[in-house]
Design a protein around this motif. Structure first.
Motif, PDB file in Angstrom:
ATOM      1  N   SER A 361      46.514  -0.084  33.405  1.00 27.12           N
ATOM      2  CA  SER A 361      46.994   1.137  34.052  1.00 27.12           C
ATOM      3  C   SER A 361      46.533   2.375  33.308  1.00 27.12           C
ATOM      4  O   SER A 361      46.149   3.386  33.915  1.00 27.12           O
ATOM      5  CB  SER A 361      48.530   1.101  34.127  1.00 27.12           C
ATOM      6  OG  SER A 361      49.069   2.371  34.373  1.00 27.12           O
ATOM      7  N   GLN A 362      46.551   2.317  31.992  1.00 27.51           N
ATOM      8  CA  GLN A 362      46.090   3.445  31.186  1.00 27.51           C
ATOM      9  C   GLN A 362      44.638   3.797  31.512  1.00 27.51           C
ATOM     10  O   GLN A 362      44.287   4.976  31.672  1.00 27.51           O
ATOM     11  CB  GLN A 362      46.229   3.108  29.698  1.00 27.51           C
ATOM     12  CG  GLN A 362      45.797   4.214  28.757  1.00 27.51           C
ATOM     13  CD  GLN A 362      45.881   3.772  27.304  1.00 27.51           C
ATOM     14  OE1 GLN A 362      45.590   2.615  26.975  1.00 27.51           O
ATOM     15  NE2 GLN A 362      46.266   4.684  26.427  1.00 27.51           N
ATOM     16  N   GLN A 363      43.788   2.770  31.637  1.00 33.23           N
ATOM     17  CA  GLN A 363      42.391   3.004  31.977  1.00 33.23           C
ATOM     18  C   GLN A 363      42.261   3.654  33.357  1.00 33.23           C
ATOM     19  O   GLN A 363      41.502   4.609  33.544  1.00 33.23           O
ATOM     20  CB  GLN A 363      41.613   1.687  31.968  1.00 33.23           C
ATOM     21  CG  GLN A 363      41.542   0.984  30.631  1.00 33.23           C
ATOM     22  CD  GLN A 363      40.800  -0.344  30.731  1.00 33.23           C
ATOM     23  OE1 GLN A 363      39.806  -0.454  31.460  1.00 33.23           O
ATOM     24  NE2 GLN A 363      41.259  -1.350  30.007  1.00 33.23           N
ATOM     25  N   VAL A 364      43.000   3.117  34.307  1.00 35.77           N
ATOM     26  CA  VAL A 364      42.923   3.625  35.674  1.00 35.77           C
ATOM     27  C   VAL A 364      43.421   5.063  35.730  1.00 35.77           C
ATOM     28  O   VAL A 364      42.824   5.937  36.389  1.00 35.77           O
ATOM     29  CB  VAL A 364      43.739   2.737  36.630  1.00 35.77           C
ATOM     30  CG1 VAL A 364      43.706   3.314  38.047  1.00 35.77           C
ATOM     31  CG2 VAL A 364      43.193   1.311  36.630  1.00 35.77           C
ATOM     32  N   LEU A 365      44.512   5.340  35.032  1.00 34.14           N
ATOM     33  CA  LEU A 365      45.101   6.679  35.073  1.00 34.14           C
ATOM     34  C   LEU A 365      44.136   7.733  34.545  1.00 34.14           C
ATOM     35  O   LEU A 365      44.075   8.855  35.086  1.00 34.14           O
ATOM     36  CB  LEU A 365      46.402   6.680  34.265  1.00 34.14           C
ATOM     37  CG  LEU A 365      47.312   7.891  34.436  1.00 34.14           C
ATOM     38  CD1 LEU A 365      47.772   8.045  35.878  1.00 34.14           C
ATOM     39  CD2 LEU A 365      48.529   7.768  33.512  1.00 34.14           C
ATOM     40  N   LEU A 382      58.396   7.726  26.249  1.00 32.18           N
ATOM     41  CA  LEU A 382      57.818   6.395  26.077  1.00 32.18           C
ATOM     42  C   LEU A 382      56.314   6.395  26.318  1.00 32.18           C
ATOM     43  O   LEU A 382      55.740   5.360  26.638  1.00 32.18           O
ATOM     44  CB  LEU A 382      58.475   5.407  27.047  1.00 32.18           C
ATOM     45  CG  LEU A 382      59.913   5.006  26.755  1.00 32.18           C
ATOM     46  CD1 LEU A 382      60.516   4.287  27.954  1.00 32.18           C
ATOM     47  CD2 LEU A 382      59.992   4.120  25.520  1.00 32.18           C
ATOM     48  N   ALA A 383      55.686   7.548  26.184  1.00 33.72           N
ATOM     49  CA  ALA A 383      54.264   7.635  26.515  1.00 33.72           C
ATOM     50  C   ALA A 383      53.421   6.659  25.694  1.00 33.72           C
ATOM     51  O   ALA A 383      52.456   6.081  26.206  1.00 33.72           O
ATOM     52  CB  ALA A 383      53.769   9.065  26.314  1.00 33.72           C
ATOM     53  N   ALA A 384      53.815   6.437  24.458  1.00 29.76           N
ATOM     54  CA  ALA A 384      53.045   5.521  23.606  1.00 29.76           C
ATOM     55  C   ALA A 384      53.192   4.082  24.055  1.00 29.76           C
ATOM     56  O   ALA A 384      52.346   3.235  23.729  1.00 29.76           O
ATOM     57  CB  ALA A 384      53.499   5.667  22.160  1.00 29.76           C
ATOM     58  N   SER A 385      54.244   3.783  24.796  1.00 27.21           N
ATOM     59  CA  SER A 385      54.472   2.428  25.276  1.00 27.21           C
ATOM     60  C   SER A 385      54.080   2.277  26.741  1.00 27.21           C
ATOM     61  O   SER A 385      53.511   1.260  27.136  1.00 27.21           O
ATOM     62  CB  SER A 385      55.943   2.054  25.091  1.00 27.21           C
ATOM     63  OG  SER A 385      56.158   0.683  25.288  1.00 27.21           O
ATOM     64  N   ASN A 386      54.384   3.302  27.546  1.00 27.23           N
ATOM     65  CA  ASN A 386      53.956   3.282  28.950  1.00 27.23           C
ATOM     66  C   ASN A 386      52.464   3.535  29.093  1.00 27.23           C
ATOM     67  O   ASN A 386      51.868   3.211  30.123  1.00 27.23           O
ATOM     68  CB  ASN A 386      54.687   4.361  29.761  1.00 27.23           C
ATOM     69  CG  ASN A 386      56.182   4.175  29.824  1.00 27.23           C
ATOM     70  OD1 ASN A 386      56.926   5.143  29.776  1.00 27.23           O
ATOM     71  ND2 ASN A 386      56.635   2.935  29.932  1.00 27.23           N
ATOM     72  N   LEU A 387      51.871   4.193  28.081  1.00 26.56           N
ATOM     73  CA  LEU A 387      50.425   4.496  28.069  1.00 26.56           C
ATOM     74  C   LEU A 387      50.039   5.389  29.241  1.00 26.56           C
ATOM     75  O   LEU A 387      49.067   5.152  29.937  1.00 26.56           O
ATOM     76  CB  LEU A 387      49.608   3.193  28.075  1.00 26.56           C
ATOM     77  CG  LEU A 387      49.973   2.184  26.977  1.00 26.56           C
ATOM     78  CD1 LEU A 387      49.159   0.907  27.118  1.00 26.56           C
ATOM     79  CD2 LEU A 387      49.787   2.794  25.588  1.00 26.56           C
ATOM     80  N   THR A 388      50.806   6.449  29.419  1.00 28.17           N
ATOM     81  CA  THR A 388      50.597   7.341  30.573  1.00 28.17           C
ATOM     82  C   THR A 388      50.118   8.735  30.181  1.00 28.17           C
ATOM     83  O   THR A 388      50.141   9.644  31.010  1.00 28.17           O
ATOM     84  CB  THR A 388      51.909   7.468  31.368  1.00 28.17           C
ATOM     85  OG1 THR A 388      52.990   7.768  30.473  1.00 28.17           O
ATOM     86  CG2 THR A 388      52.216   6.187  32.114  1.00 28.17           C
TER      87      THR A 388
END
Length: 690
Positions: A361-365, A382-388
């Motif tokens: 998801s991080q790559q796609v985002l 939670l950005a470091a965990s959600n990777l958003t």
């Protein structure tokens, strides 16, 4: 207070009483008490154009205490919106433009769907954030495209709800100076005086949030003080403003100032007395004095001229000097922001590294952020965990809102409601927010309203099953997915690998009148044979080409690789079709023939279907005969041990598959067609055909 002010305010009060009494349902107290505030706002402060309800630079007016919507409808009628007097007479009736609480896709001039208390307040915070961001994107030294103000009315109930505290804290931290909230301080709730529940010092509370606070003591009649307070709030640009207006609920009624006037019609006898007191014919209903009509026509004409001047400025100076910004403005106002070519989305092939779908998801985002500048959002701490985090942008911050990342803090409910406001501000803004899937339970009040109000918020939810492991049952969201699937107008995607993750984002973004939930794994998942980005469009599809199966294995997300492995072990013993049901809602939109081709055997033969999902089995009985899923809460431990404990292993799926085939071979009559069902409804609505 001038004679026309007195006449207009009292006319509004009488109309509100008529509207509620004719419906024999509703809330007359707030409209009668807040009539002076609404009149002052509309006649002296608010920039709007009833002839163009979607004018981009209009001031926004939201009703957080949405039960008082009779007031909103009356003001929209007086403001020249397409809301005839006959619609006021049809208040709370099926098919009217005046529903029991404001709905943004029903009534022209209603900005957001409100009713659950506090939501409108938080929506207004989202709108103010959108305004601050778009000012940095669109405004130039020569042309202020956006200089509007966001106004919201709220009551005691709104300020008691937790979502308001979250949103108010967030707004004060960022200094959202375009936000003005008017608090109807009437000291009454349904159960009586606020003395029994709500004795905090609201002024000090909001000052501690770093809000500018103004108090109007005589809100029942002091139009000049109301006007002064609203102008003071509007001119305060470094922090949000709260205007505390002391009013009398149900002003004019014989039961004014009591809980009795809050949520029930007054009765015609009381209404006749109210009209007599205010100088109106007690026997006439739905009367708007000609002087009031003339006064509001002047107000509306003035506002229409302001809007025309804005149009002229935008379509000449701005268009000629800033063609790229002008083109962006057109996209933002039309909502036409999605790419025509999606080839930039990452694709994967079997043998590529196993990766958690949250990392995919991080790559796609990042790719989407580059292709869609209007995509903005963030995470609940939670950005470091959600990777958003959008890597090529910064965070919005006080004094600088040019970034596209939002630090929402640990405010899940407020975050979702703020995203609803972001989306409502401009059709072209695509907001996303992120947290662990479990915390949809915290934000359900707002995320449900995303569906009700047809707002396309993107919910990026990670740690999507018992696979999150050691945090245990408090964090393992086994019941959340069935809850979302049960919510109308919601799309839930649980991708199995990289291709499905790219496809989930694509087809979530294409839902322009619905929120979507991306449920993503913490643990690594292999890239599978047979998946593709565009296959997600169908919602469910076969990963292998078994045309004559004896058993169909169906799963979502992390369990798809599990059934793939089980099918390989069953090869030579049982013919198995493997199905990924990545999005139930998209699958339901397919034809009956297609659904039968996926979940039935050769030539429509009914074969047993076994589903596997590391979440609650609730709902799966419409697609599968037997389910491997969660029937209890989870447990704390490493993910691999939890999958073994609860039966999500290749060995267990193989064992259960054989049992299912054996059972139904002996009990053919127990097989029912799970897909082919009569259509009892017209046009996908809950209406039984005649």
């Amino acid at each position: 207070m001038s004679d026309i002010d007195t006449l207009a305010i009292n006319n509004i009060r009488c109309l509100a009483a008529d509207v509620v009494q004719t419906a024999d349902s509703g809330h007359p107290g707030m409209p009668m008490g807040m009539a002076p505030v609404a009149h002052t706002l509309f006649s002296r402060v608010l920039n709007f154009d009833g002839k163009d309800p979607k004018w981009f630079n209009r001031d926004r007016w939201l009703l957080s205490n949405g039960h008082g919507c009779a007031l909103q409808y009356i003001m929209l009628h007086l403001g020249g919106y397409d809301l005839p007097l006959d619609e006021l007479k049809r208040f709370r009736q099926v098919g009217s433009k005046t529903p029991g609480h404001p709905e943004c896709h029903v009534t022209p001039g209603v900005e957001v769907t409100t009713g659950p208390l506090g939501q409108g307040f938080a929506n207004a915070v989202g709108m103010a954030l959108a305004q601050e961001h778009l000012k940095t994107v669109l405004n130039t030294p020569e042309v202020s495209v956006i200089d509007n103000t966001i106004y919201a009315f709220c009551g005691d109930g709104c300020l008691m709800e937790g979502v308001t505290s979250e949103a108010a804290s967030f707004a004060g931290h960022l200094g959202l100076g375009s936000l003005v909230v008017v608090y109807d301080d009437n000291k009454i709730t349904i159960d009586g005086s606020t003395d029994v529940t709500f004795t905090e010092n609201v002024q000090k509370r909001f000052e501690s949030y770093d809000w500018h606070v103004v108090v109007v003591e005589r809100g029942n009649e002091d139009v000049e003080s109301l006007h002064k307070a609203l102008e003071s709030a509007k001119s305060t640009k470094d922090k949000p403003s709260l205007v505390i207006v002391k009013t009398t609920i149900g002003f004019g009624s014989k039961i004014q100032g009591t809980a009795k006037v809050h949520g029930a019609p007054l009765g015609w006898a009381d209404i006749e007395a109210v009209k007599s007191k205010f100088g109106f014919d007690p026997k006439e209903k739905f009367v708007i004095d000609q002087k009031v009509q003339d006064f509001y026509k002047q107000v509306n004409d003035k506002n229409h001229k302001v809007k025309q001047e804005w149009d002229e400025k935008i379509n000449t100076t701005y268009k000629n000097q800033y063609p790229e910004k002008y083109a962006l403005l057109q996209k933002l106002t039309s909502g036409d922001v999605l790419p025509k070519d999606w080839s930039f989305l990452p694709s994967f092939k079997p043998g590529d590294d196993a990766v958690a779908t949250r990392k995919l998801s991080q790559q796609v985002l990042q790719k989407l952020a580059a292709a869609i500048p209007e995509l903005i959002g963030g995470s609940a701490d939670l950005a470091a965990s959600n990777l958003t985090w959008i890597e090529k942008s910064k965070a919005m911050d006080k004094g600088d809102f040019s970034g596209r990342n939002i630090n929402f803090g640990i405010r899940e409910h407020g975050m979702a409601a703020i995203c609803n406001g972001l989306s409502a501000y401009a059709p072209g803004i695509i907001p996303f927010c992120a947290t662990f899937l479990n915390f949809v339970g915290y934000m359900a009040g707002a995320s449900r309203l995303s569906s009700v109000s047809e707002v396309p918020v993107l919910y990026v939810m990670t740690h999507d099953s018992i696979g999150l492991g050691e945090d245990g049952p408090t964090h393992q969201p086994i019941e959340i997915v069935p809850m979302v699937r049960a919510t109308p107008n919601s799309f839930l995607f649980r991708p199995a690998d990289g291709n499905e993750t790219s496809g989930a984002y694509k087809y979530a973004l294409l839902q322009r009148k619905s929120p979507s939930y991306l449920c993503l794994s913490r643990q690594n998942l292999p890239q599978l044979e047979g998946t593709s980005i565009d296959a997600v469009a169908k919602g469910g599809y076969a990963l292998n080409d078994e045309q004559d199966p004896e058993l169909i294995l169906v799963a979502t997300g992390s369990e798809v690789s599990l059934i793939v492995d089980a099918a390989k072990q069953l090869k030579g013993e049982v013919r198995v079709r493997v199905v990924s049901l990545v999005c139930w809602e998209l699958f339901e939109k397919q034809s009956q023939d297609y659904k039968l081709s996926v979940l039935n055997g050769k030539d429509g033969k009914i074969v047993p279907v076994l589903s596997v999902e590391a979440l609650s089995v609730s709902g799966w009985d419409k697609y599968s005969h037997v389910q491997i899923g969660m029937r209890t809460f989870g447990a704390s431990g490493p993910a691999k041990d939890l999958f073994k404990k609860f039966g999500f292993t290749t060995e267990n799926v193989v064992k259960r598959s054989k049992q299912v085939v054996e059972f139904y071979s002996k009990n053919q009559n127990a097989l029912g067609n799970l897909v082919l069902k009569p259509n009892l409804y017209d046009d996908d609505e809950n209406v039984v055909p005649k």
